[in-house]
Design an enzyme around this catalytic site. Sequence first.
Site, short mmCIF file in Angstrom:
data_model
loop_
_atom_site.label_atom_id
_atom_site.label_comp_id
_atom_site.label_asym_id
_atom_site.label_seq_id
_atom_site.Cartn_x
_atom_site.Cartn_y
_atom_site.Cartn_z
N GLY A 37 0.84 -1.20 0.00
CA GLY A 37 0.00 0.00 0.00
C GLY A 37 0.87 1.24 0.00
O GLY A 37 2.10 1.17 0.19
N LEU A 38 0.22 2.37 -0.17
CA LEU A 38 0.94 3.65 -0.26
C LEU A 38 1.61 4.02 1.07
O LEU A 38 1.23 3.49 2.13
CB LEU A 38 -0.06 4.76 -0.61
CG LEU A 38 -0.73 4.66 -1.98
CD1 LEU A 38 -1.89 5.64 -2.07
CD2 LEU A 38 0.28 4.91 -3.10
N SER A 39 2.58 4.89 1.00
CA SER A 39 3.18 5.43 2.21
C SER A 39 2.09 6.12 3.03
O SER A 39 1.29 6.88 2.49
CB SER A 39 4.27 6.44 1.83
OG SER A 39 4.81 7.03 3.00
N GLY A 40 2.05 5.81 4.30
CA GLY A 40 1.04 6.42 5.18
C GLY A 40 -0.28 5.67 5.19
O GLY A 40 -1.22 6.07 5.89
N LYS A 43 0.48 0.52 6.98
CA LYS A 43 1.14 -0.80 6.98
C LYS A 43 1.93 -1.05 8.27
O LYS A 43 1.74 -2.08 8.92
CB LYS A 43 2.08 -0.93 5.77
CG LYS A 43 1.38 -0.79 4.41
CD LYS A 43 2.35 -0.94 3.26
CE LYS A 43 3.44 0.12 3.20
NZ LYS A 43 2.95 1.51 3.02
N SER A 44 2.83 -0.13 8.60
CA SER A 44 3.69 -0.35 9.78
C SER A 44 2.86 -0.40 11.05
O SER A 44 3.07 -1.26 11.92
CB SER A 44 4.73 0.77 9.91
OG SER A 44 5.57 0.77 8.79
N SER A 111 5.99 -1.89 -1.82
CA SER A 111 6.03 -2.89 -2.92
C SER A 111 5.05 -2.53 -4.02
O SER A 111 4.05 -3.22 -4.23
CB SER A 111 5.81 -4.31 -2.38
OG SER A 111 4.78 -4.42 -1.44
#
Length: 205
Positions: A37-40, A43-44, A111
């Site tokens: 998925g996109l940054s922000g 995910k983390s 990714s």
Amino acid sequence: MDQQNTARDLVWQSSQTSTQERRVLLKQSPVTLWMTGLSGAGKSTLAFHLEKRLIDAGHACFVLDGDNVRHGLNRDLGFSPHARTENIRRIAEVAKLMNAAGLIVITSFISPYRDDRSMAREIIGSDAFREVHISTTLQQCEHRDPKGLYQKARAGLISEFTGISAPYEPPIAPCLSLDTSASSVEACTERMLALIQPFLDETRR
Ligand code: ADP
């Protein structure tokens, strides 16, 4: 390249234990939950929340996180398409090793390319690979901008930034799609737990 020249002289050494013995030891089957998925997108946040839930329930698991891996193993790689592919290849190989050790692996990487994720699936093996799309919209990610990266990318201070100046190819048929602007961290985590339930041994706790 060096490694190609020496590869023909390498001989695979076999372990004296089996995957099944490790399954019995750890009371779980290895799996890699691959978040994209996109940054922000979240995910983390979700990866570490899920890891905590699994560890608290007595499961051996580990998060491979984008920024963390780029601090060490992949510190030599940038963000060109070629470098992103190599980034994913190395991570997939590490996930495969961790799965071979019996661990549940959660990966948290943008990714962005479908082909790279297909490569990761091939390296890890379809049986142990579960793709999860963190599908939070670009608009929402940019609004959150937790690391200030979108602002920098818009100002031209970061090149090849996914969603702004580099592409993101969403999965066509992910196992799960989670929009973190519509569901809480807890609700998203429950859905990921349900997805990997078949890999968890209920007799553990
Ligand atoms: P990524 O790893 O995809 O770049 P991060 O997890 O670093 O994303 O950042 C996501 C941001 O969105 C964090 O600031 C997090 O607190 C926030 N957020 C708000 N709601 C959610 C949610 N439901 N799930 C995950 N993150 C959320």
